[in-house]
Write an enzyme that holds these catalytic residues in place. Structure first.
Site, mmCIF file in Angstrom:
data_model
loop_
_atom_site.group_PDB
_atom_site.id
_atom_site.type_symbol
_atom_site.label_atom_id
_atom_site.label_comp_id
_atom_site.label_asym_id
_atom_site.label_seq_id
_atom_site.Cartn_x
_atom_site.Cartn_y
_atom_site.Cartn_z
ATOM 1 N N ASP A 88 0.837 -1.197 0.000
ATOM 2 C CA ASP A 88 0.000 0.000 0.000
ATOM 3 C C ASP A 88 0.871 1.246 0.000
ATOM 4 O O ASP A 88 2.044 1.208 0.401
ATOM 5 C CB ASP A 88 -0.964 0.006 1.189
ATOM 6 C CG ASP A 88 -0.265 0.123 2.540
ATOM 7 O OD1 ASP A 88 0.801 -0.513 2.721
ATOM 8 O OD2 ASP A 88 -0.773 0.838 3.429
ATOM 9 N N GLU A 152 0.135 -0.842 5.942
ATOM 10 C CA GLU A 152 1.184 -0.199 6.728
ATOM 11 C C GLU A 152 0.976 1.299 6.817
ATOM 12 O O GLU A 152 1.202 1.914 7.866
ATOM 13 C CB GLU A 152 2.553 -0.503 6.106
ATOM 14 C CG GLU A 152 3.741 -0.170 7.021
ATOM 15 C CD GLU A 152 4.231 1.269 6.929
ATOM 16 O OE1 GLU A 152 5.032 1.685 7.784
ATOM 17 O OE2 GLU A 152 3.813 1.997 5.986
ATOM 18 N N GLU A 153 0.507 1.908 5.734
ATOM 19 C CA GLU A 153 0.347 3.354 5.707
ATOM 20 C C GLU A 153 -0.847 3.838 6.524
ATOM 21 O O GLU A 153 -1.037 5.046 6.687
ATOM 22 C CB GLU A 153 0.235 3.850 4.265
ATOM 23 C CG GLU A 153 1.461 3.573 3.394
ATOM 24 C CD GLU A 153 2.696 4.369 3.800
ATOM 25 O OE1 GLU A 153 2.682 5.035 4.853
ATOM 26 O OE2 GLU A 153 3.688 4.314 3.055
#
Length: 454
Positions: A88, A152-153
């Site tokens: 991502d 993750e973002e």
């Protein structure tokens, strides 16, 4: 290993084109309209692992976006390396500041410009191509597992459940992550730690509706003004954070560590020129590298309210909003800092507004020991391809899942990033040097070789 270099040189154009195809997928995890793009990207990662030589690669569903897991098991008696990365990317806004389309990668002056070029598609894909190199040359000295997530973002909200439920699947001897930077190609370095994170959003409300600024201005508190004053008060004249208790748990760097950090080359004028600023700003008593590595920070990531469209609208807004993040250093705990920050904002809020603050996501700081087998293997690998030993440094960014990995899997993490601080991560015109991309693919097989020899 000459055979690696020959294979990589023979296939370098394909290695690049495959990455460019991955970069064309707008896998923005923060935006619901990209849900299908996220799945498309996950499928592309799964396919790339299989094509590179993974024995198996599969999607694991979560409450959010899927996790991609793959593995190549050569011999259960050999050490196993777990590679972590994320497919991502950050939102591309503001779009008008991009020189080219964020999801239409272009190569200019030896650099790939695209969202995710460095963070983290370009970096995790190096490991995919390193796997292919070793499989195709019949030189893979370890077992390799891949965990490539899609959140993750946005703070990896579903990764903890996956890790806890799949400890046997993720069983390994070390975790290898390329989601960090090095000083430069001339001065290679290895991050020995990343900072933690506390990220909140604040909503301030004044009147019960937007008001005419002529009729009501001067009689009613403007929420934007009040929020701006509150935020400004969070730093003192020395740029020290004013929240009571904020620094209580900070482990101060030793003089020896600060001396080691000072050995890293740093040209302040080049730094300022690159950023287009005349003067640097930060906590008094610390150098720039120390401020971005060993010190905690508090930053305003966004602020808005009222009318922001084209032209004029004389309005006194009902609400104002802000996003605030704190980067944390060893021994600070994200939940404690979040509580301190929210409690402090509530305390300093004047009675002519109401305030609501809530956590978006957080993560703990992490340090990796330089005497570990993994770190030594990474240092030897970089020395083998760069011709010089890497400098250990502390990274300023955050990878929230690091502490989770060590707690649940009992593994140490090695950060072997090939990006640069100047790669415009999270900003318009994100880039990744072709030289760094290829150097990563060249270096990673050496890590596996040296780790297998430990």
């Amino acid at each position: 290993m000459q055979v690696w270099k020959e294979y990589q040189e023979q296939h370098k154009d394909r290695f690049l084109n495959e990455l460019l195809d991955l970069l064309r997928i707008p896998s923005v995890s923060a935006r619901s309209e990209h849900k299908e793009d996220m799945r498309k990207c996950a499928e592309a990662v799964r396919s790339s692992l299989l094509q590179a030589g993974a024995d198996k690669a599969e999607l694991h569903e979560t409450a959010g976006h899927p996790i991609v897991y793959g593995e190549r098991i050569t011999d259960p008696s050999k050490p196993t390396v777990l590679v972590y990365g994320h497919y991502d990317v950050q939102p591309a806004d503001p779009l008008n500041l991009w020189h080219s389309g964020p999801f239409e990668p272009v190569i200019k002056d030896g650099k790939i410009y695209a969202r995710g070029a460095c963070d983290d598609k370009g970096q995790f894909y190096m490991h995919v191509k390193a796997l292919e190199t070793m499989v195709q040359t019949n030189t893979l000295p370890t077992n390799i597992k891949f965990l490539i997530e899609g959140e993750e973002e946005v703070g990896s909200p579903n990764l903890a459940n996956f890790v806890k439920a799949n400890k046997e699947l993720l069983k390994a001897d070390v975790i290898l992550i390329s989601d960090t930077a090095m000083i430069s190609m001339d001065t290679p370095s290895i991050d020995i730690g990343v900072r933690g994170l506390s990220y909140i959003e604040v909503e301030v409300t004044g009147p019960n509706r937007d008001l005419h600024s002529g009729v009501y201005g001067g009689a009613v508190a403007n929420p934007i003004t009040i929020l701006a004053k509150m935020i400004a008060s969070l730093h003192d004249e020395n740029n020290h954070i004013t929240i009571p208790g904020f620094y209580d748990d900070v482990v101060e760097a030793t003089e020896a560590e600060r001396k080691l950090m000072a050995e890293a080359p740093f040209n302040e004028q080049e730094y300022k020129d690159d950023l287009g600023v005349k003067t640097l700003w930060g906590e008094k008593g610390f150098t720039t590298n120390e401020r971005t590595g060993i010190r905690p920070t508090l930053e305003l990531n966004g602020i808005w309210g009222g009318y922001t469209g084209e032209g004029a609208k004389t309005v006194l807004p009902s609400k104002a909003f802000a996003k605030i993040s704190c980067r944390l250093v060893p021994n600070q705990q994200s939940d404690k800092i979040t509580k301190l920050l929210i409690d402090h904002l509530n305390k300093i809020a004047p009675d002519y507004i109401t305030i609501k603050a809530e956590l978006h996501h957080g993560g703990e700081p992490y340090m990796t020991p330089i005497d570990s087998d993994g770190y030594k293997a990474a240092a030897r690998a970089i020395e083998a391809t760069f011709g010089k030993s890497p400098i250990p440094v502390r990274g300023g960014g955050s990878i929230p899942i690091c502490a989770l990995f060590e707690k649940e899997l009992g593994l140490k993490i090695v950060f072997m990033g090939f990006g640069l601080d100047s790669d415009n991560l999270h900003s318009p015109n994100e880039k990744y040097d072709l030289a760094n991309y290829y150097k990563g693919i060249e270096t990673i097989p050496y890590f596996h070789k040296f780790f297998a020899e430990k």
